[in-house]
Design a protein around this motif. Sequence first.
Motif, mmCIF file in Angstrom:
data_model
loop_
_atom_site.group_PDB
_atom_site.id
_atom_site.type_symbol
_atom_site.label_atom_id
_atom_site.label_comp_id
_atom_site.label_asym_id
_atom_site.label_seq_id
_atom_site.Cartn_x
_atom_site.Cartn_y
_atom_site.Cartn_z
ATOM 1 N N ILE A 36 -7.336 -2.539 -1.320
ATOM 2 C CA ILE A 36 -6.188 -3.379 -1.514
ATOM 3 C C ILE A 36 -5.991 -4.370 -1.192
ATOM 4 N N TRP A 37 -6.457 -4.536 0.686
ATOM 5 C CA TRP A 37 -6.729 -5.387 1.396
ATOM 6 C C TRP A 37 -7.385 -7.071 0.985
ATOM 7 N N PRO B 243 1.515 -3.164 3.853
ATOM 8 C CA PRO B 243 1.492 -1.741 4.554
ATOM 9 C C PRO B 243 2.211 -0.710 4.408
ATOM 10 N N SER C 71 -1.593 1.853 -3.652
ATOM 11 C CA SER C 71 -2.529 2.548 -4.053
ATOM 12 C C SER C 71 -1.989 4.621 -3.620
ATOM 13 N N SER D 31 0.860 -1.114 -0.342
ATOM 14 C CA SER D 31 -0.177 -0.085 0.091
ATOM 15 C C SER D 31 0.957 1.303 -0.006
ATOM 16 N N GLU E 246 -3.741 2.145 8.991
ATOM 17 C CA GLU E 246 -4.206 1.670 7.290
ATOM 18 C C GLU E 246 -5.536 0.419 7.361
ATOM 19 N N CYS F 13 -8.661 3.819 -1.081
ATOM 20 C CA CYS F 13 -7.202 2.843 -0.583
ATOM 21 C C CYS F 13 -7.929 1.341 0.294
ATOM 22 N N TYR G 53 -5.765 2.334 -5.459
ATOM 23 C CA TYR G 53 -5.909 1.681 -5.784
ATOM 24 C C TYR G 53 -5.132 0.789 -6.800
#
Length: 449
Positions: A310-311, A320, A263, A239, A326, A307, A268
């Motif tokens: 992204i996970w 990260p 991202s 990220s 985040e 954002c 992202y």
Amino acid sequence: MFKSAYLTKVYEQVEKRNPGEKEFLQAVREVLESLEPVVLADGKYEKNGVIERLVEPERQIVFRVSWVDDQGQVQVNRGYRVQFNSAIGPYKGGIRLHPSVNPSIMKFLGFEQIFKNSLTGLPIGGAKGGSDFDPKGKSDGEVMRFCQSFMTELAKHIGADTDVPAGDIGTGAREIGYMFGQYKRLQNEFTGVLTGKGLTYGGSLARKEATGFGLCYFVDEMLKCMKNDSFKGKTVVVSGSGNVAIYATAKATELGGKVVAMSDSNGYVYDKDGIKLDVVKQIKEVERGRIREYAERVKGAEYHEGCAGIWTVPCDIALPCATQNEIQKESAEILVKNGVVAVGEGANMPSTPEAIAVFQENGILFAPAKAANAGGVATSALEMSQNSMRYSWSFQEVDEKLHGIMVGIFHNAYNAAEKFGMKGNLVAGANIAGFTKVADSMIAQGIAY
Ligand code: NDP
């Protein structure tokens, strides 16, 4: 909350003194939880009041930063420098320029920096600074005038043997250059008062790459020692797309991983064929653009707004590298469900305590920021050494030292956790290993009456 009445009392006092400062309280609580067995095993920390001293910054400086924008309007921001602990060396820590900067964020970062700097094995104390100024969308002239005004006050409080700031979010080579120029004008001296300087005026080779490279060296050692594995053939999600993210992507790729997503604070990009880092560098380092533009330039790549999404991208290794908190519990659960094997924190405190618990309960290898992203400050300390010697090492020399330092930090943290009955818990291990040296130095140096 704590088994130790002493730690309970100290933490309650921290809550009372710093009401509503959630990031700072989160950081203090995590450290005190890890230190509990150490404090219970040896009465000297309580007897010498080490913990209550450790959680209170030695000095906090808050100041007005006035500057004039391109329209001739006066603008006012607030500047900070939190000089947290100088037991083992001059204060050291970055300067963050971001609208979210406030006393809680400054203190959490300064507090974490004490342990991180100690873990590097180098003689540097802990500090952090910054401002709620947002460099995004500002002209070079506006950034320069802000940085000069910021340094006009900061210069009174720092020095090559007192406090040596560096970059962080929003502070890159451009900002460090303007600040260094102003310091030199004001003090009439050319010293290593800032790190992350340009290579033509005292910067160290490999400093720019150091945090991202160091993160991957740490994660690689963790994979090797704890799982007999490596980056080879792994799918990686990184990220952010700033300094740490870019060089983590470079090293993860070099070590045989495939980075498929990056991202920024808007969204992202996903590239199943592997991120083309030269495109990211052009957009972020040269044009100061947005990550969305990657998908406009690379065929087959997708852009997604938001954002945190992204996970949801399946990966073996998650790095990260954007900002604090985040990865929340829900994102951690998705990562685990999708088969993540290891998480390495490039950013400071990017995982919430609930997210860390999810990783630990599921046996995911977890490399905490304090240990895993210490490569940046370690290389900053190497920049200080080179400045003092008025000499510079080659890229390879600095990179080799960085590699050795990161491997050393991993083993220090691993061994400390094992010694206190928490084998494999690198969060606890890093906190304990970083603490001991600082605490013993504080005791040795006495208390000023
Ligand atoms: P940069 O400013 O170079 O990059 C920051 C990146 O994170 C950008 O992509 C930015 O996106 C994204 N980001 C920032 N704030 C947020 C947010 N609130 N939500 C989502 N994304 C966000 O900073 P660095 O790469 O230097 O720093 C990244 C992290 O690493 C920070 O936590 C920092 O403290 C830590 N760190 C940095 C070190 C260094 O040597 N630089 C050393 C050790 C730790 P956008 O452009 O949209 O804002």
